[in-house]
Structure formats: C-alpha cells, structure tokens
Motif scaffolding. Sequence first.
Motif, PDB file in Angstrom:
ATOM      1  N   LYS A  20       0.827  -1.218   0.000  1.00 30.60           N
ATOM      2  CA  LYS A  20       0.000   0.000   0.000  1.00 30.60           C
ATOM      3  C   LYS A  20       0.861   1.268   0.000  1.00 30.60           C
ATOM      4  CE  LYS A  20      -1.769  -1.335   3.839  1.00 30.60           C
ATOM      5  NZ  LYS A  20      -1.130  -2.640   3.978  1.00 30.60           N
ATOM      6  N   SER A  21       1.832   1.316   0.918  1.00 26.91           N
ATOM      7  CA  SER A  21       2.625   2.540   1.030  1.00 26.91           C
ATOM      8  C   SER A  21       3.420   2.802  -0.244  1.00 26.91           C
ATOM      9  CB  SER A  21       3.570   2.457   2.232  1.00 26.91           C
ATOM     10  OG  SER A  21       2.828   2.358   3.418  1.00 26.91           O
ATOM     11  N   GLY A  22       3.868   1.742  -0.883  1.00 23.41           N
ATOM     12  CA  GLY A  22       4.606   1.900  -2.138  1.00 23.41           C
ATOM     13  C   GLY A  22       3.738   2.568  -3.202  1.00 23.41           C
TER      14      GLY A  22
ATOM     15  N   PHE B 259      -3.436   9.576   3.412  1.00 27.30           N
ATOM     16  CA  PHE B 259      -3.406   9.240   4.840  1.00 27.30           C
ATOM     17  C   PHE B 259      -2.995   7.787   5.018  1.00 27.30           C
ATOM     18  CE2 PHE B 259      -6.902  12.594   5.878  1.00 27.30           C
ATOM     19  CZ  PHE B 259      -5.936  13.588   5.898  1.00 27.30           C
ATOM     20  N   ASP B 260      -1.738   7.581   5.371  1.00 25.28           N
ATOM     21  CA  ASP B 260      -1.272   6.199   5.552  1.00 25.28           C
ATOM     22  C   ASP B 260      -1.471   5.798   7.019  1.00 25.28           C
ATOM     23  OD1 ASP B 260      -0.274   3.766   4.868  1.00 25.28           O
ATOM     24  OD2 ASP B 260       1.717   4.463   4.279  1.00 25.28           O
ATOM     25  N   GLU B 261      -1.739   4.530   7.238  1.00 23.48           N
ATOM     26  CA  GLU B 261      -1.932   3.996   8.598  1.00 23.48           C
ATOM     27  C   GLU B 261      -3.094   4.682   9.326  1.00 23.48           C
ATOM     28  OE1 GLU B 261      -0.636   1.331   9.415  1.00 23.48           O
ATOM     29  OE2 GLU B 261       1.208   1.147   8.270  1.00 23.48           O
ATOM     30  N   PHE B 262      -4.134   4.945   8.617  1.00 23.41           N
ATOM     31  CA  PHE B 262      -5.308   5.597   9.198  1.00 23.41           C
ATOM     32  C   PHE B 262      -5.978   4.746  10.289  1.00 23.41           C
ATOM     33  CE2 PHE B 262      -9.850   6.804   9.013  1.00 23.41           C
ATOM     34  CZ  PHE B 262      -9.755   8.159   9.251  1.00 23.41           C
TER      35      PHE B 262
HETATM   36 MG   LIG Z   1       2.528   0.819   4.798  1.00 25.53          MG
END
Ligand SMILES: [Mg+2]
Length: 421
Positions: free
Chosen positions: A53-55, A162-165
């Motif tokens: 996801k973060s990538g 918004f990562d790690e929401f």
């Molecule tokens: Mg991640």
Amino acid sequence: MNNDINGPRQTRSLVGQIPEPDELYGREDFIDHLWRLIDGNNVLLLAPRRFGKSGVMRHVLLRPRAGFLPLSFELEDVDSPEEFVWRITRELLRHDTFKVLLRGAKRLPKAFGEWVKANFDEAEFEGAKIKFKENIKEDWREAAKRMLGELEKADKTIIFLFDEFPAMLDRLIEKQGEAVARDFLAWFRSVRLEQKDVLRRHRFIVAGSVGIDQILRKLGAADKLVDFARLTVEPLDEPTARRLASDLARSHSINCDDAILGRLFELIGAPVPYFIHIFISQIGQLPLAQRKDLTVADLERVYRERVLGPTCRHYFTHYSSRLQRYGKTGEKAALAVLRAVASQGRISRPALFDIYRKVRGRAAGDRAFDELMADLEYEWYLRLDSDTNEFYFRLRVMQDWWRRWYPAASAKGNTPQAQKP
Ligand SMILES: [Mg+2]
Ligand SMILES: Nc1ncnc2c1ncn2[C@@H]1O[C@H](COP(=O)(O)OP(=O)(O)O)[C@@H](O)[C@H]1O
C-alpha cells in the motif's frame, strides 16, 4: 516499472522499506485505475500489512498527474484530533502557495488565524506545535474545516494521502476514548462531503494494514466511510513475480532456473512481493559458490532454516502481534484458531467454532466468531473453501511460520481449560 531501455538495473533488496516508484513491480494498471477513480471518488486502499500500500501511495505522491497536488501523511502515531490538525497545518505551511492562501484567509477562526499569522515561519518548532494545539483545543473542528475550505481555492486539487489511518483510530480510541474517535470520524465525513453524497473538491486516499471495518464496527460507525471507493492491493501476477524474483536473484549473484523459481513460489504460496524479497535476500547470504550453483535442496534448506527460522522471525511477528487488538481472550481465541489450522491444514467451520468456544467460554456467540473469521480471511491469514466449509491458510509460508512458532497445544494439554481439575 523498473526496466529502462538498457535493461534492468540492480534491483535493491527491500525487506519492509517503502519502495520508491522505480522499484515497484507490476503496479502500472493498478495505479492507472487509482488515478481514474480519484477523479470522482475518495479511495480506501485495502490490503494486509506489507502487501504494497505505502509503495503505491508513494508513487502517487512523487508522480502526480496533471492538476493534482498530493500531500502525504503518516498517521500511525497521531493520538488526538489536535495532533491530526497540527500535522495537516504543518505540511500545508511547507508549501508557499498554501502559506499565502492561509495568511490571506478571512474565514479562519480568530485564534487559529492569529496563530497562522504569528507563527508563519516557525512551524517546524516544537514550541509552535504546543501553542498551536492549545489554541485550537476548543474549536479544532471548525478551524480545520475552514482551513480545508480555503484550500479549495488553490489551482490544483489536493490529494491527502493518509497512511496507517486505522492505526490512528486505534490510538485515538486508546488515548482519548471511543467518543473522541467517533466524533473525529463524523468530522472527517463532514469535510469530505459538501452535502449528503456530494464530494467536495479535495480527494483523500486512505490506507491501513489493520482491518478498518473491525474498528468501524466497534465504534458503531460503519457508515462513516461509505463514500470511499475500495481498492484492494493484491499479490503480483505470476509473470511480474517471476521478473521480480529473477531480477533480485541477479543482483545477489544467484543462479536459478525456472524449476528453482517455481519451487520458491510454491513455498511462499502466492506471489506477495514482500515474501519474495525476504526469501531471496536470505538466499543471498549463502556463500557465493552455492549461490552460483543453487539447487532445489539448497532453496528448501534456506526456507526451513532461515525464512522460517529465528533469523526472519521478526519479519512476520506483526501478523501475530496484531491479534492483540482483539483483547485478551479474543487474542487467545484467535491464536487457538490459527494454531489449529496451521497444524491440521484444514478444519471445518463447526470444528473451529468449538476450538474458539473452548477459549472464549460457553457463552461465546457465533456472531463474534463469524466476525473473527471474516477478519482472518480479510487479513489474508485464512480462506474458506466454500465447497467443503473448511478453513485453510491462504499462504503456505504463513502456515509453516505459524506451525513453527505457534505449534498446536501439546497432547498433554497446557491450555487453561485442560489445567482445571
Ligand atoms: Mg505501509
Ligand atoms: N510493487 C512492489 N514491487 C516490489 N516489491 C514490493 C512491491 N510492493 C511491496 N513490495 C515489498 O513489500 C514491502 C512492503 O511494501 P509497502 O508498500 O510498505 O507495504 P504496506 O504499506 O502494504 O505495508 C516492501 O519493503 C517490498 O519488499
């Protein structure tokens, strides 16, 4: 995405770090689709931890399409709404256009507007942060809403990444209580929607590794993210996974043929890029002579002794530690379920329910069980074979890892129940 016309470059070994846009394998279509969606939707990126996801979000951040301005936020350690608003404000003040917009804004609440004017250049300082949070304690809702309203005047559409929401929601619940988290979600919905179902101009891409639905359920807020289009980050397709594996092998001076790669994919169970990276980086630690002449037996030994062994244990521990989110007995029950499936391979739903009930007590209902099983499926631990009504591990490497580190309770029985006289 990583091949240029001169052939592949060295492929960097990544075991958990967020891949740079160049380092992403096989997400072209996914990212195209994401951009199409973002035109008319907010997007929820769903996938278990370490699926990529973060990538993908980093790609959106660094390769924006015309007319969009992505801003990225890592929210994992945000523990209050004020902190959330602070993060947004600080990021906005890093951009000259927004600085000017916010300084000229007429509609900001007084305390907030004054703060922005007075602290224009010291947004980085810890003192500014404390003052800011004090200033907006009472009216963060209105202040932040108006600030976001002002930004709609910017010439580009802002994409908030918004990562790690869900981790942030968890933390809000833990530090501030459920009411605050619920209130935050209601506020968040109101800034996304002009009126019911009419999106405002900004876009939000929200990602997280823990089951967001589980948290929403707990908060009774299942309706609070319904305007999000849901997009799942899947494992790679077979040819892309092969390309990743052979590029990685090449950069580690590993010689491996199709048969060896085939076996590698069999051992992992599905082409999740994270596990490919881990596996090959472990093979990369063999002596050069062995790497040059790798056999299936070598590969299997690396799998058994290293990938499943103590060396790599920490790469997997989040898959067990996240079960703590179910609370003490919930965690125990989830562990019992996973242990049992890991050791037996396949277990029917009713048999698993019995195992679950033994831990949770007679009163445990099937609704809580169904929710747990839905989470375990959603998080890629287990899958239900609907023909036989049996659960099994979705990834072989996960099953082997659980069997290795969480063996089934011994026959003598050391479960709390068994110890009772
Ligand atoms: Mg991640
Ligand atoms: N498209 C990809 N190509 C190659 N490796 C990837 C890709 N996506 C993820 N990875 C691998 O997975 C790891 C985790 O990726 P990341 O994007 O941080 O996942 P998430 O945010 O879902 O936890 C990376 O360190 C890398 O090993």
